[in-house]
Scaffold this active site. Sequence first.
Site, PDB file in Angstrom:
ATOM      1  N   HIS A  16       0.802  -1.231   0.000  1.00 42.80           N
ATOM      2  CA  HIS A  16       0.000   0.000   0.000  1.00 42.80           C
ATOM      3  C   HIS A  16       0.832   1.277   0.000  1.00 42.80           C
ATOM      4  O   HIS A  16       0.584   2.193  -0.792  1.00 42.80           O
ATOM      5  CB  HIS A  16      -0.954   0.002   1.201  1.00 42.80           C
ATOM      6  CG  HIS A  16      -2.176  -0.817   0.986  1.00 42.80           C
ATOM      7  ND1 HIS A  16      -3.429  -0.278   0.790  1.00 42.80           N
ATOM      8  CD2 HIS A  16      -2.340  -2.161   0.916  1.00 42.80           C
ATOM      9  CE1 HIS A  16      -4.310  -1.240   0.613  1.00 42.80           C
ATOM     10  NE2 HIS A  16      -3.677  -2.398   0.692  1.00 42.80           N
ATOM     11  N   ASP A 113      -4.059   6.824   2.147  1.00 39.08           N
ATOM     12  CA  ASP A 113      -4.584   5.538   1.704  1.00 39.08           C
ATOM     13  C   ASP A 113      -6.021   5.458   2.219  1.00 39.08           C
ATOM     14  O   ASP A 113      -6.304   5.821   3.363  1.00 39.08           O
ATOM     15  CB  ASP A 113      -3.740   4.406   2.305  1.00 39.08           C
ATOM     16  CG  ASP A 113      -4.084   3.051   1.716  1.00 39.08           C
ATOM     17  OD1 ASP A 113      -5.242   2.608   1.879  1.00 39.08           O
ATOM     18  OD2 ASP A 113      -3.205   2.419   1.110  1.00 39.08           O
TER      19      ASP A 113
END
EC number: 2.4.1.234
Length: 451
Positions: A16, A113
Amino acid sequence: MSNYHVAVLAFPFATHAGLLLGLVQRLANALPNVTFTFFNTSKSNSSLFTTPHDNNIKPFNISDGVPEGYVVGKGGIEALIGLFFKSAKENIQNAMAAAVEESGKKITCVMADAFMWFSGEIAEELSVGWIPLWTSAAGSLSVHVYTDLIRENVEAQGIAGREDEILTFIPGFAELRLGSLPSGVVSGDLESPFSVMLHKMGKTIGKATALPVNSFEELDPPIVEDLKSKFNNFLNVGPFNLTTPPPSANITDEYGCIAWLDKQEPGSVAYIGFGTVATPPPNELKAMAEALEESKTPFLWSLKDLFKSFFPEGFLERTSEYGKIVSWAPQVQVLSHGSVGVFINHCGWNSVLESIAAGVPVICRPFFGDHQLNAWMVEKVWKIGVKIEGGVFTKDGTMLALDLVLSKDKRNTELKQQIGMYKELALNAVGPSGSSAENFKKLVDIITSCN
């Protein structure tokens, strides 16, 4: 513009943070006078910032929330995620205050994120724009946005024996197999840190100023159309493997994969790679080996040495003329080689995008997260590959899948045509006037107008 200061909040697990940094690097390049402070754990930052980076990107370390002396037990990564989230908001707010003091620039935008669902609260408290990045497919975002709708229509925890039931009520999906929903929507532990995080994210993400996605509009038109109607600035700005490819100078081929592929027939090789977080269990590794040996399929397998002990005795010697096993392979270069005819993987989103970019059909063995949903889309919607029969590797199931994908028949031709079409659409999307390129320009404008 030199007073603009974007706080970037990374999710420090799996791939990520690297995907978020890739987008930030593109933005920093387009906006050289804007400061981007990248808040992330020291462990993750140290693995990401190994080479010189743009002067306007400032890595800033925060705590991972793990107590001193903590031993990772059966909880594994789930437990670490839970510990991280327990103190993440407070840790990040303290770090942001320190970064503002250090730079003399107040935060003008919060980018994060999407898993960092509370980043929207932080942006709201600062009265600035919030830009969460979704690193996976539009379809997987959709099922988290519609989790409450799905739970209303499907009794939570009640899907045992109903996995093959087809759902037709989820906006954007003509059909979706019940068992292909990610764990945590209606199955699995709905109260785990990960499930709770995804549910909260799905409920709050509608407040985002803009929502960039690691995909391209032409891959999922009905889903994209629905999500565009729900969100401000729903922006497909990928695939990131095409917009931010790894620098080729850093890629090595110490095991001679490309030279070995040069000696194989066009489209004949099965490339096998399951990424860093998913490896099939011993019985499945053995079944795959037996299938490769009996079918005499040429194969290149990226696999850590410690797993070789699970192969049938003598397998490596008997297949040495047509098989090669390495502990690491330059995956992008391997997939783009003309000898590779199929990519056997876990159906993680990065792997799916790499398959599309290379125009190589897929054999999927999904494990967790969005893998099952991606496998459904790969096989039933995009028709660019097949899911392994029964969802796990058996000798017969693997031989059947290899035969389906590698045989020079109608099915093979259709798979190649489909993935060739999506490859062209992806390349066009990231081209000068493509949809992803235009969406990126919009994102650049939003960054400088969201405070």
